[in-house]
Structure formats: C-alpha cells, structure tokens
Design a protein around this motif. Structure first.
Motif, PDB file in Angstrom:
ATOM      1  N   GLY A   1       0.844  -1.307  -0.059  1.00 36.72           N
ATOM      2  CA  GLY A   1       0.225  -0.258  -0.052  1.00 36.72           C
ATOM      3  C   GLY A   1       0.871   1.240   0.001  1.00 36.72           C
ATOM      4  N   GLN A   2       2.231   1.117   0.063  1.00 30.75           N
ATOM      5  CA  GLN A   2       2.861   2.318  -0.024  1.00 30.75           C
ATOM      6  C   GLN A   2       3.210   2.630  -1.320  1.00 30.75           C
ATOM      7  OE1 GLN A   2       3.259   3.480   3.133  1.00 30.75           O
ATOM      8  NE2 GLN A   2       2.280   1.883   3.866  1.00 30.75           N
ATOM      9  N   PRO A   3       3.712   4.046  -1.469  1.00 26.69           N
ATOM     10  CA  PRO A   3       4.127   4.545  -2.891  1.00 26.69           C
ATOM     11  C   PRO A   3       5.455   3.551  -3.270  1.00 26.69           C
ATOM     12  CG  PRO A   3       3.760   6.324  -1.476  1.00 26.69           C
ATOM     13  CD  PRO A   3       3.577   5.268  -0.696  1.00 26.69           C
ATOM     14  N   SER A   4       5.549   3.596  -4.645  1.00 24.15           N
ATOM     15  CA  SER A   4       6.377   2.443  -5.408  1.00 24.15           C
ATOM     16  C   SER A   4       7.813   2.495  -4.654  1.00 24.15           C
ATOM     17  CB  SER A   4       6.479   2.956  -6.828  1.00 24.15           C
ATOM     18  OG  SER A   4       7.176   3.878  -7.063  1.00 24.15           O
ATOM     19  N   TRP A   5       8.560   3.635  -4.594  1.00 21.52           N
ATOM     20  CA  TRP A   5      10.112   3.714  -3.959  1.00 21.52           C
ATOM     21  C   TRP A   5      10.036   3.317  -2.520  1.00 21.52           C
ATOM     22  CZ3 TRP A   5      12.010   6.363  -0.031  1.00 21.52           C
ATOM     23  CH2 TRP A   5      11.280   7.410   0.547  1.00 21.52           C
ATOM     24  N   GLN A   6       8.922   3.613  -1.743  1.00 22.22           N
ATOM     25  CA  GLN A   6       8.673   3.109  -0.382  1.00 22.22           C
ATOM     26  C   GLN A   6       8.699   1.687  -0.167  1.00 22.22           C
ATOM     27  OE1 GLN A   6       6.094   6.696   0.707  1.00 22.22           O
ATOM     28  NE2 GLN A   6       7.716   6.935   2.270  1.00 22.22           N
TER      29      GLN A   6
END
Length: 117
Positions: free
Chosen positions: A11-16
């Motif tokens: 569920g996190q942004p791609s880099w995270q």
C-alpha cells in the motif's frame, strides 16, 4: 511472512514499497526465525518474543529502527537515538543509497543478547 505486513508494504508509494521490501528481506536474512507482525500500524520484528526492529513509512521517508541499542553510538547523518537511547533509527528518503550490509550488522549487534534471554 505476515500477510498484513505484505499488505502494508504493497500500500505504500513505489519507492517506499521497494525499500520496505528490501528491509524486510534483510531482516529475515539476518535473523532466521524472526517473527513478523503488524503492531501500531507498522511492521514489527520480534526475536524470541523481544522487539528487534520496526519499519515505518511516513510522508517522504522510510525509517528503520532497532531496539536494545543503548551501546550503539549515534552516527551523524545516519543513525539517531530515540527515547533514552535504547532505540536507534536510520531514516531514508527517495533516491538515497541504503547500505543493507551495515544495517544487517547493526541488527546483528542489537539482537545478539535477545536469543540468550
């Protein structure tokens, strides 16, 4: 691996998400048999019932925190003390290099005594 932690990471942004997954893999590789679970909305890692590490995502950052780190010195720009110094955290932003070997060594140092209690 815990499905709730998998969902948290996904569920996190791609880099995270990519960074969290790399940290997760490093923790499992460093601490065979570590228990993984979602506590207080964040992935926590326990060794023999003792908290060993936490991964936390905040806006624009990913933090990796270890416990049992009183004897680990702060490293300016890399590792900071939290609370009474028993916890240490490294925080990363997008594009920042992450030395997983150094983090693994830190985790090993802070968990050595956990298996003995």
């Amino acid at each position: 691996m815990d499905d709730k932690v998998t969902d948290y990471i996904a569920g996190q942004p791609s880099w995270q998400a990519a960074l969290c997954e790399n940290l997760r893999r490093m923790i499992h590789d460093t601490l065979p048999g570590v228990e993984e679970r979602l506590e207080y909305g964040k992935p926590h890692y326990l060794l023999d019932g003792h908290h060993a590490a936490v991964i936390a995502v905040t806006k624009g950052k990913v933090s990796f925190m270890v416990f049992n780190a009183t004897d680990i010195p702060e490293v300016k720009g890399f590792l900071r003390s939290l609370g009474n110094g028993e916890r240490k955290a490294a925080t990363f932003t997008e594009g920042q290099d992450v030395d997983y070997t150094e983090l693994s060594e830190l985790l090993t140092r802070t968990t050595t005594t956990l298996r003995l209690t």
